[in-house]
Design an enzyme around this catalytic site. Structure first.
Site, short mmCIF file in Angstrom:
data_model
loop_
_atom_site.label_atom_id
_atom_site.label_comp_id
_atom_site.label_asym_id
_atom_site.label_seq_id
_atom_site.Cartn_x
_atom_site.Cartn_y
_atom_site.Cartn_z
N GLN A 57 0.85 -1.21 -0.17
CA GLN A 57 0.16 0.09 0.02
C GLN A 57 0.94 1.25 -0.02
OE1 GLN A 57 -2.12 -1.64 3.55
NE2 GLN A 57 -3.90 -0.60 2.67
N ASN A 58 2.22 1.01 0.22
CA ASN A 58 3.14 2.23 0.41
C ASN A 58 3.42 2.71 -1.19
OD1 ASN A 58 3.01 1.63 2.99
ND2 ASN A 58 4.84 0.53 2.93
N HIS A 76 -1.41 1.24 -4.47
CA HIS A 76 -1.79 2.59 -4.40
C HIS A 76 -1.03 3.59 -5.17
CE1 HIS A 76 -3.91 1.77 -0.11
NE2 HIS A 76 -4.58 1.48 -1.35
N GLY A 93 2.65 -4.41 9.09
CA GLY A 93 2.61 -2.93 9.17
C GLY A 93 1.16 -2.23 8.70
N THR A 94 0.18 -2.87 8.65
CA THR A 94 -1.08 -2.42 8.16
C THR A 94 -2.06 -2.16 9.18
OG1 THR A 94 -1.97 -4.70 7.82
CG2 THR A 94 -0.66 -3.75 5.97
N SER A 95 -2.93 -1.32 8.89
CA SER A 95 -3.76 -0.67 10.02
C SER A 95 -5.21 -1.69 10.05
CB SER A 95 -4.45 0.72 9.74
OG SER A 95 -5.20 0.99 8.29
N LEU A 106 3.15 -3.63 14.71
CA LEU A 106 3.45 -3.19 16.23
C LEU A 106 2.61 -3.33 17.05
CD1 LEU A 106 5.64 -1.58 17.69
CD2 LEU A 106 4.41 0.39 16.76
#
Length: 230
Positions: free
Chosen positions: A88-89, A106, A172-174, A199
């Site tokens: 997604q980065n 994206h 590392g995704t929400s 995290l």
């Protein structure tokens, strides 16, 4: 050999010094999404949008891949099966670490797009409303970024990869931005083992069979080492 499909989000690049969107003090703290990341925003105030992405492009050019990026590149190189890397980065840290064929759903800061004819070309470090399209000549140059309300790139291929995956990992995704937030469910229904490396637990953590929490620079190399048998 196992096919592994990996999705990465802003959390993997945060340790390289790139601001995330949703954390307190992140990129959106100073800008409303509606003002910088929608087609309507670009139509309303293209100068502001260009200034925002010029700043992001400058920031991204100053940072380097971290241990998590390098571990995924090592996984692609050494794993006997296929490793599909979807991100997604919009930065190029995966490529800088040595990953190949990265699917930027994206878009990328490194790309420019003509809003009139949809031509694409490499973006300069600084873009402006005066930049003309090299194909049609229109002064309608915009960042080649998928904004809110637009369809992410490569979705048909991504859904197919998820259906073929033996393992799906989200890093590392929400977990609250669709369609990426649905990837774990889609892969899990097709029989993949789903794992989250984050995290903290994501919004959709219930969709994963396994969760490993910690800094990406620690948990990702540990996971990759286990996959490779190191």
């Amino acid at each position: 050999m196992e096919k592994i499909v990996i999705l990465t989000g802003a959390g993997i690049s945060a340790e390289s010094g790139l601001a995330t969107f949703r954390d307190e003090g992140g990129l959106w703290a100073a800008h409303r999404i509606e003002d910088v990341a929608t087609p309507e925003a670009f139509e309303r105030d293209p100068d502001l949008v260009h200034r925002f992405y010029n700043a992001r492009r400058t920031q991204a050019a100053r940072v380097a891949p971290n241990a998590a990026h390098r571990a995924l590149a090592r996984l692609q190189e050494r794993h006997g099966g296929e490793v599909v890397l979807v991100t997604q980065n919009v930065d190029a840290l995966h490529e800088a670490a040595g990953s190949r064929a990265v699917m930027h759903m994206h878009g990328t800061l490194a790309g420019a797009l003509c809003a009139r004819c949809e031509a694409r070309w490499p973006a300069p470090l600084v873009m402006s409303t005066q930049d003309a399209c090299p194909v049609c000549g229109a002064k309608a140059t915009r960042p080649d970024i998928v904004w809110f309300g637009e369809m992410p790139h490569g979705m048909e291929a991504i859904w197919t990869h998820l259906e073929e995956a033996d393992v799906f990992a989200a890093i590392g995704t929400s977990g609250n931005v669709y369609p990426a937030a649905a990837f774990a469910q889609h892969a899990g229904r097709a029989g993949a083992h789903t794992i989250e490396l984050n995290l903290e637990a994501s919004y959709n953590t219930r969709d994963f069979a396994e969760t490993r929490l910690g800094r990406a620079s620690q948990v990702v190399p540990e996971w990759v080492g286990a996959v490779l048998g190191d």
